[in-house]
Design a protein around this motif. Structure first.
Motif, PDB file in Angstrom:
ATOM      1  N   GLY A  30      41.881  40.824  39.332  1.00  0.00           N
ATOM      2  CA  GLY A  30      41.622  39.406  39.100  1.00  0.00           C
ATOM      3  C   GLY A  30      42.870  38.551  39.208  1.00  0.00           C
ATOM      4  N   TYR A  50      39.613  30.492  38.012  1.00  0.00           N
ATOM      5  CA  TYR A  50      39.314  29.908  36.703  1.00  0.00           C
ATOM      6  C   TYR A  50      40.538  29.233  36.114  1.00  0.00           C
ATOM      7  CZ  TYR A  50      35.912  33.595  37.568  1.00  0.00           C
ATOM      8  OH  TYR A  50      34.990  34.417  38.165  1.00  0.00           O
ATOM      9  N   ASP A  76      33.155  32.588  34.169  1.00  0.00           N
ATOM     10  CA  ASP A  76      34.274  32.137  33.333  1.00  0.00           C
ATOM     11  C   ASP A  76      33.979  32.416  31.861  1.00  0.00           C
ATOM     12  OD1 ASP A  76      36.641  30.988  32.550  1.00  0.00           O
ATOM     13  OD2 ASP A  76      35.939  28.930  32.759  1.00  0.00           O
ATOM     14  N   ARG A  94      34.229  36.098  31.325  1.00  0.00           N
ATOM     15  CA  ARG A  94      35.631  36.496  31.431  1.00  0.00           C
ATOM     16  C   ARG A  94      36.339  36.353  30.082  1.00  0.00           C
ATOM     17  NH1 ARG A  94      40.601  33.307  32.903  1.00  0.00           N
ATOM     18  NH2 ARG A  94      39.297  31.521  32.375  1.00  0.00           N
ATOM     19  N   GLU A 139      44.441  38.435  30.895  1.00  0.00           N
ATOM     20  CA  GLU A 139      43.332  37.555  31.282  1.00  0.00           C
ATOM     21  C   GLU A 139      43.366  37.332  32.793  1.00  0.00           C
ATOM     22  OE1 GLU A 139      41.642  34.018  28.944  1.00  0.00           O
ATOM     23  OE2 GLU A 139      42.985  33.084  30.402  1.00  0.00           O
ATOM     24  N   PHE A 171      35.804  38.737  39.470  1.00  0.00           N
ATOM     25  CA  PHE A 171      35.022  38.960  38.238  1.00  0.00           C
ATOM     26  C   PHE A 171      35.266  40.358  37.681  1.00  0.00           C
ATOM     27  CE2 PHE A 171      31.753  38.559  41.797  1.00  0.00           C
ATOM     28  CZ  PHE A 171      31.765  39.890  42.156  1.00  0.00           C
ATOM     29  N   VAL A 176      38.054  42.709  34.975  1.00  0.00           N
ATOM     30  CA  VAL A 176      39.210  42.890  34.111  1.00  0.00           C
ATOM     31  C   VAL A 176      39.769  44.279  34.389  1.00  0.00           C
ATOM     32  CG1 VAL A 176      38.588  41.292  32.260  1.00  0.00           C
ATOM     33  CG2 VAL A 176      37.682  43.620  32.224  1.00  0.00           C
ATOM     34  N   TYR A 202      32.689  41.961  35.124  1.00  0.00           N
ATOM     35  CA  TYR A 202      31.893  41.144  34.200  1.00  0.00           C
ATOM     36  C   TYR A 202      30.820  40.329  34.922  1.00  0.00           C
ATOM     37  CZ  TYR A 202      35.817  37.888  35.211  1.00  0.00           C
ATOM     38  OH  TYR A 202      36.795  37.117  35.813  1.00  0.00           O
TER      39      TYR A 202
END
Length: 411
Positions: A191, A224, A311, A314, A331, A336, A338, A389
């Motif tokens: 990400g 994001y 978002d 997340r 973060e 999408f 982690v 996610y």
């Protein structure tokens, strides 16, 4: 049978070629298949494995496909490189979304982004040519490079830099055999999103050394917070003649199963890739191309709604994972996924088992918590897990809650 054993056999003894026998199965698809099989058997498995939006393809795109089914012109072969109207629309979409001005002759429509990636490497690489691969990497990249005869060279970044590689690291990995830099922002599996300054520095380094760049932009609309997407050939125009941009409709329009991607590059390279595709698959399904035409010609309202949901998820998954002792989850700013470090859990006892690596930890999580995750070994960095996610809010919270409960027992 190992790849080394296969390679040592005589040609007559080999049942599978050494080249293909050395390719490993897609780890993400394997985890997703196992999770779905367990669910089909009645197990309440929650899958964080596949990078697949949980939203349906927007109605107007489906309707375009239905109309194409009834149109006799789509019942026949069409140009191997893509429907002319779709190539024109993709050039317009690229200018609209990233500011990159290209001609339709620079566009090749492919069976998903994977085919675009493989055909790009096949067109650029001769045996032994090296490709610098920022790591963690998506599982398909190194396999495509090897299949094309190239040699992937890993350049590893970790959570301390937000999984972003530096120019200094890239320069340290460059050799006289280096031909291509792979560049991905937003990144799968981490990400990570590179800033404009970082994109410019890396692009100018590649241009200075006469390297090709393959840049995968499939997550361009999924960024994001304050992060922004920047297209490398726009930021560094001098790379235009040595850059291939790969993209597709899968993530932006929730069309993973439709299998439409594309590559944009210099005309001579795109022509070579088109020649290859003419023998490998001929044209992409005309019905899927018609759906993609509707998608890229329409507005971005659907992806805006998905991005809002992603978002929210997340922020939830990062907070919940960081509540687990032994887990460190940066973060992500895009895509999408982690990519938490789980090194603090390795070697601890969990229900009578002591996982020594993230593969074993992922097995414990699946068997004990009925949660499917992908171990970092699949992405070139042991000691991590990738979780997508792109699944419903309730499933996400339930799945991570199971992880929290299981890991609370770690001693």
């Amino acid at each position: 049978m190992t790849a080394a054993h296969t390679a040592s056999q005589s040609p007559a003894e080999r049942r599978v070629s050494a080249r293909v026998g050395a390719i490993s199965e897609s780890a993400t698809l394997a985890v997703d298949a196992k999770a779905k099989a367990l669910k089909a058997a009645g197990r309440p498995v929650i899958g964080f494995g596949a990078g697949e939006p949980d939203f349906p393809t927007p109605d107007y795109i489906v309707e375009a496909a239905i109309a194409a089914c009834t149109n006799p012109k789509y019942h026949r072969y069409t140009p191997a490189g893509g429907l002319p109207e779709l190539k024109t629309a993709l050039a317009a979409k690229t200018a609209r979304d990233s500011g990159y001005e290209v001609e339709p002759a620079q566009v090749l429509v492919t069976n998903g982004g994977k085919q675009a990636i493989y055909e790009s490497f096949a067109a650029l690489l001769d045996p032994g040519d090296e490709v610098i691969v920022p790591t963690p990497y998506w599982t398909t990249y190194p396999e495509s490079i090897r299949l094309a005869g190239g040699v992937p060279v890993d350049v590893v970044a970790d959570e301390t830099t937000g999984y972003r590689v530096s120019v200094e690291q890239l320069e340290a990995a460059r050799t006289p055999r280096t031909k291509v830099l792979l560049f991905v922002s937003p990144s799968n599996p981490t990400g990570a999103v590179y800033s404009r300054e970082q994109v410019e520095a890396i692009g100018r380094w590649a241009a200075e050394h006469g390297l090709w760049v393959l840049t995968d932009e499939i997550y361009e609309h999924l960024v994001y917070g304050t992060a922004e997407f920047h297209s490398l050939p726009v930021v560094v125009p001098e790379l235009r003649d040595r850059c291939i941009v790969v993209n597709g409709v899968a993530k932006t329009y929730a069309m993973t199963g439709w299998r439409v991607g594309w590559a944009i590059g210099p005309k001579d390279v795109v022509k070579a890739m088109t020649n290859l595709q003419s023998h490998a698959t001929s044209n992409v399904s005309n019905v899927a191309q018609a759906a993609a035409l509707a998608a890229v010609s329409g507005d971005l309202d659907a992806v805006a709604r998905m991005r809002e949901a992603f978002d929210r998820r997340r922020r939830t998954i990062v907070r919940m994972l960081n509540e687990i002792a032994g887990v460190e989850c940066p973060e992500p700013e895009g895509a999408f996924y982690v990519y938490p470090s789980v090194k603090g859990l390795l070697g601890k006892e969990i229900r009578g088992r002591r996982p020594a690596n993230s593969v074993e930890l992922a097995e414990v999580i699946l068997e004990e918590a009925e949660v499917a995750v992908v171990p970092g070994e699949a992405f070139g960095t042991p000691g991590y897990l990738r979780l997508s996610y792109a699944l419903g809010d309730e499933d996400l919270v339930e799945g991570v809650s199971r992880l929290q409960k299981l890991m609370a027992e770690a001693e």
